[in-house]
Design an enzyme around this catalytic site. Structure first.
Site, short mmCIF file in Angstrom:
data_model
loop_
_atom_site.label_atom_id
_atom_site.label_comp_id
_atom_site.label_asym_id
_atom_site.label_seq_id
_atom_site.Cartn_x
_atom_site.Cartn_y
_atom_site.Cartn_z
CG ASP A 38 -1.90 -1.13 1.25
OD1 ASP A 38 -2.31 -1.55 0.16
OD2 ASP A 38 -2.25 -1.60 2.35
NE ARG A 172 -4.51 -2.34 4.15
CZ ARG A 172 -5.53 -2.34 3.29
NH1 ARG A 172 -6.63 -1.66 3.57
NH2 ARG A 172 -5.46 -3.03 2.17
#
Length: 319
Positions: A38, A172
């Site tokens: 990311d 995450r």
């Protein structure tokens, strides 16, 4: 130009941004990445060039490693600091022992639900696009393995973790699930990938270093052979005659995993066993020539008792 680059991705760039820059620097069209990072994350991002794009799927089979910073007391829709805050809660005065006890429950094989904002495709469309459009998503849980989970530091409300895990693991989601388990919510605030398969952070290069190498005509010094992506598979060394069969996609006979011994060398109908197979028998093997170069990946077909090439990297491969 064929090979793998170990790029140290900076914060702020997407994985596709890095691919685009490498294409421009190398003047190559066949460039891809293995294992998305990311924009929030930094660290090891394998970039495959030329023929190496054909081994991208295998590059992270031996797992990944991270250092993560997680903030307790809040939840976001993306499970990281860049998302919209959904809730805030007070953080109890956890001791290190309490946190370590909870972290132990996350070790080993498990089913993990990916974040709604992820690149996983639903009916051909990335989940994050549908989530951004306001659609409520519930992704299916996927099997992952967390092999190592160490609490490096704890200073309320932030904790730092060292993680080793299988490919497909979302840090995450780990942060979000940890917050759920602790009862106060949590989100990922920083992430550093320290290893992806055989590539480690200490041996990575920046995009600036790559640009300097391109300008000075020294790009080859940073290109790793595609063979490294397959090193975790057992090797079958074949003679020239068998190699020609492999390069044309033809199957060949040699003892397989069920034989109880692993063949290290195949010469026509003969073979020499050198090592006992482990409990988890591999069903794939890399096919190597006399010099040890990998030319194909083959799958064992127990019904036919033969090896079938499933990914061939020659004869177009250069010396």
């Amino acid at each position: 130009m064929d090979g793998i680059l170990n790029i140290n991705k900076p914060v702020g760039l997407t994985s596709h941004d890095v691919v685009a820059r490498v294409r421009r620097l190398l003047h190559q069209r066949r460039v891809g990445h293995a294992g998305t990072l990311d924009p929030l994350a930094r660290g090891v991002l394998p970039i495959c060039v030329g023929l190496a794009t054909r081994v991208a799927d295998y590059l992270s089979e031996s797992g990944k490693a991270y250092q993560a910073e997680i903030v307790l007391g809040g939840e976001t829709d993306t499970y990281d600091r860049e998302g919209r805050i959904l809730s805030m809660q007070p953080v109890p005065d956890f001791t290190r022992e309490q946190l370590e006890g909870v972290l132990r429950a996350f070790l080993g094989p498990q089913l993990q639900v990916p974040p709604p904002y992820s690149a996983i495709k639903l009916q051909g469309e990335p989940a994050y696009r549908r989530a951004r459009a306001g659609e409520s998503l519930k992704l299916e849980a996927r099997p992952v393995v967390i092999e190592r989970l160490v609490l490096l530091a704890w200073e309320k409300p932030r904790l730092q973790l060292e993680i080793e895990c299988s490919k497909g693991t979302y840090i995450r989601s780990l942060a979000h699930d940890l917050g759920q388990r602790l009862g106060c919510g949590a989100y990922l605030s920083a992430l550093l990938r320290t290893r992806s398969g055989p590539l480690i952070l200490q041996e990575s290069i920046t995009l600036e270093q790559l640009a300097e190498a391109a300008e000075s005509g020294q790009l080859e010094r940073y290109l790793l052979p595609l063979d490294i992506a397959l090193q975790h598979y057992p090797a079958l060394v074949v003679d020239a005659r068998t190699l020609q069969r492999v390069l044309h996609g033809n199957s060949f006979r040699a003892p397989g995993p069920e034989a109880g011994l692993w063949p290290s060398r195949v010469t026509g109908p003969g073979w020499r066993a050198t090592a006992s197979l482990q409990e988890e028998e591999p069903r794939l093997a890399r096919i190597c020539d006399e010099q040890g170069r990998t030319w194909a990946l083959a799958a064992w077909k127990p019904e036919q008792q033969l090896w079938q090439p499933m990914r061939v990297f020659g004869p177009e491969r250069r010396s």
